[in-house]
Design a protein around this motif. Structure first.
Motif, PDB file in Angstrom:
ATOM      1  N   ARG A 212       1.967   3.387  -2.705  1.00 32.54           N
ATOM      2  CA  ARG A 212       1.960   4.326  -1.643  1.00 32.54           C
ATOM      3  C   ARG A 212       1.958   3.522  -0.163  1.00 32.54           C
ATOM      4  O   ARG A 212       1.342   2.570   0.038  1.00 32.54           O
ATOM      5  CB  ARG A 212       0.700   5.332  -1.668  1.00 32.54           C
ATOM      6  CG  ARG A 212       0.695   5.947  -2.682  1.00 32.54           C
ATOM      7  CD  ARG A 212      -0.363   7.197  -2.842  1.00 32.54           C
ATOM      8  NE  ARG A 212      -0.347   7.936  -4.206  1.00 32.54           N
ATOM      9  CZ  ARG A 212      -1.216   7.694  -5.084  1.00 32.54           C
ATOM     10  NH1 ARG A 212      -2.247   7.162  -5.008  1.00 32.54           N
ATOM     11  NH2 ARG A 212      -1.319   8.507  -6.165  1.00 32.54           N
ATOM     12  N   TYR A 213       2.815   4.312   0.810  1.00 32.13           N
ATOM     13  CA  TYR A 213       2.881   3.631   2.080  1.00 32.13           C
ATOM     14  C   TYR A 213       2.378   4.692   2.914  1.00 32.13           C
ATOM     15  O   TYR A 213       2.705   5.791   2.842  1.00 32.13           O
ATOM     16  CB  TYR A 213       4.256   3.221   2.478  1.00 32.13           C
ATOM     17  CG  TYR A 213       4.690   2.003   1.453  1.00 32.13           C
ATOM     18  CD1 TYR A 213       4.570   0.506   1.928  1.00 32.13           C
ATOM     19  CD2 TYR A 213       5.444   2.249   0.526  1.00 32.13           C
ATOM     20  CE1 TYR A 213       4.947  -0.253   1.207  1.00 32.13           C
ATOM     21  CE2 TYR A 213       5.986   1.257  -0.451  1.00 32.13           C
ATOM     22  CZ  TYR A 213       5.656  -0.065   0.145  1.00 32.13           C
ATOM     23  OH  TYR A 213       6.121  -1.195  -0.705  1.00 32.13           O
ATOM     24  N   THR A 214       1.603   4.293   4.021  1.00 32.70           N
ATOM     25  CA  THR A 214       1.147   5.035   5.106  1.00 32.70           C
ATOM     26  C   THR A 214       1.405   4.396   6.292  1.00 32.70           C
ATOM     27  O   THR A 214       1.239   3.452   6.640  1.00 32.70           O
ATOM     28  CB  THR A 214      -0.447   5.443   4.929  1.00 32.70           C
ATOM     29  OG1 THR A 214      -0.647   5.790   3.655  1.00 32.70           O
ATOM     30  CG2 THR A 214      -0.992   6.337   5.671  1.00 32.70           C
ATOM     31  N   THR A 215       1.795   5.196   7.256  1.00 32.74           N
ATOM     32  CA  THR A 215       1.947   4.656   8.706  1.00 32.74           C
ATOM     33  C   THR A 215       0.816   5.280   9.536  1.00 32.74           C
ATOM     34  O   THR A 215       0.441   6.236   9.363  1.00 32.74           O
ATOM     35  CB  THR A 215       3.165   5.323   9.381  1.00 32.74           C
ATOM     36  OG1 THR A 215       3.181   6.698   9.402  1.00 32.74           O
ATOM     37  CG2 THR A 215       4.470   4.707   8.751  1.00 32.74           C
ATOM     38  N   THR A 216       0.275   4.213  10.534  1.00 28.06           N
ATOM     39  CA  THR A 216      -0.858   4.484  11.157  1.00 28.06           C
ATOM     40  C   THR A 216      -0.475   4.083  12.762  1.00 28.06           C
ATOM     41  O   THR A 216      -0.143   2.925  12.733  1.00 28.06           O
ATOM     42  CB  THR A 216      -1.911   3.979  10.954  1.00 28.06           C
ATOM     43  OG1 THR A 216      -2.215   4.354   9.607  1.00 28.06           O
ATOM     44  CG2 THR A 216      -3.306   4.314  11.842  1.00 28.06           C
ATOM     45  N   ALA A 217      -0.724   4.816  13.594  1.00 27.19           N
ATOM     46  CA  ALA A 217      -0.386   4.544  14.893  1.00 27.19           C
ATOM     47  C   ALA A 217      -1.491   3.424  15.492  1.00 27.19           C
ATOM     48  O   ALA A 217      -2.480   3.485  15.183  1.00 27.19           O
ATOM     49  CB  ALA A 217      -0.239   5.876  15.961  1.00 27.19           C
ATOM     50  N   TYR A 218      -0.873   2.265  16.241  1.00 21.24           N
ATOM     51  CA  TYR A 218      -1.653   1.408  16.729  1.00 21.24           C
ATOM     52  C   TYR A 218      -2.693   1.939  17.839  1.00 21.24           C
ATOM     53  O   TYR A 218      -3.663   1.809  18.140  1.00 21.24           O
ATOM     54  CB  TYR A 218      -0.823   0.303  17.348  1.00 21.24           C
ATOM     55  CG  TYR A 218      -0.226  -0.674  16.294  1.00 21.24           C
ATOM     56  CD1 TYR A 218      -0.792  -1.109  15.507  1.00 21.24           C
ATOM     57  CD2 TYR A 218       1.310  -0.892  16.509  1.00 21.24           C
ATOM     58  CE1 TYR A 218      -0.359  -1.953  14.622  1.00 21.24           C
ATOM     59  CE2 TYR A 218       1.886  -1.684  15.708  1.00 21.24           C
ATOM     60  CZ  TYR A 218       1.100  -2.095  14.617  1.00 21.24           C
ATOM     61  OH  TYR A 218       1.881  -3.286  13.893  1.00 21.24           O
ATOM     62  N   ALA A 219      -2.225   3.105  18.289  1.00 23.55           N
ATOM     63  CA  ALA A 219      -3.023   3.799  19.545  1.00 23.55           C
ATOM     64  C   ALA A 219      -4.319   4.361  19.057  1.00 23.55           C
ATOM     65  O   ALA A 219      -5.243   4.332  19.676  1.00 23.55           O
ATOM     66  CB  ALA A 219      -2.099   4.817  20.184  1.00 23.55           C
ATOM     67  N   LEU A 220      -4.293   4.636  17.460  1.00 24.84           N
ATOM     68  CA  LEU A 220      -5.544   5.168  17.308  1.00 24.84           C
ATOM     69  C   LEU A 220      -6.688   4.084  16.980  1.00 24.84           C
ATOM     70  O   LEU A 220      -7.692   4.356  16.618  1.00 24.84           O
ATOM     71  CB  LEU A 220      -5.244   5.692  15.830  1.00 24.84           C
ATOM     72  CG  LEU A 220      -4.369   6.948  15.777  1.00 24.84           C
ATOM     73  CD1 LEU A 220      -4.284   7.348  14.280  1.00 24.84           C
ATOM     74  CD2 LEU A 220      -4.944   8.113  16.407  1.00 24.84           C
ATOM     75  N   ASP A 221      -6.325   2.639  17.263  1.00 20.29           N
ATOM     76  CA  ASP A 221      -7.362   1.673  17.201  1.00 20.29           C
ATOM     77  C   ASP A 221      -8.182   1.729  18.428  1.00 20.29           C
ATOM     78  O   ASP A 221      -9.395   1.215  18.486  1.00 20.29           O
ATOM     79  CB  ASP A 221      -6.721   0.204  17.165  1.00 20.29           C
ATOM     80  CG  ASP A 221      -5.999   0.037  15.703  1.00 20.29           C
ATOM     81  OD1 ASP A 221      -6.459   0.821  14.904  1.00 20.29           O
ATOM     82  OD2 ASP A 221      -5.090  -0.716  15.670  1.00 20.29           O
TER      83      ASP A 221
END
Length: 90
Positions: free
Chosen positions: A73-82
């Protein structure tokens, strides 16, 4: 959405002047141009593309997760959420 639709336009100078006005009003935003086909029976967007991107795009991180068997499974997460909520897009 910027301005009104420009149906039955025969000169591209009108589109370019509206595009320049939009880019001047929003210099640090995404700007997308949509071309609409107003012929009866079609009446849909036939062309759409970005004409401007912001200087700083936080981007996305691709995270890979292996599940039972051969499932991946692949998930994308925004760097801005860091970053904290008030500092994400500064």
């Amino acid at each position: 959405m910027w301005g009104l639709p420009m149906f039955d336009l025969s000169d591209p100078a009108g589109v370019m002047s509206e595009l320049q006005a939009c880019r001047a009003a929003f210099p640090h935003h995404y700007v997308r141009l949509n071309a609409f086909d107003s012929r009866r029976g079609r009446e849909t967007i036939v062309l759409s593309f970005l004409v401007q991107r912001p200087e700083s795009e936080p981007g996305f991180r691709l995270e890979r997760q292996q599940a039972p068997g051969r499932t991946v499974r692949y998930t994308t997460t925004a760097y801005a959420l860091d970053r904290p909520s008030g500092e994400r897009y500064a």
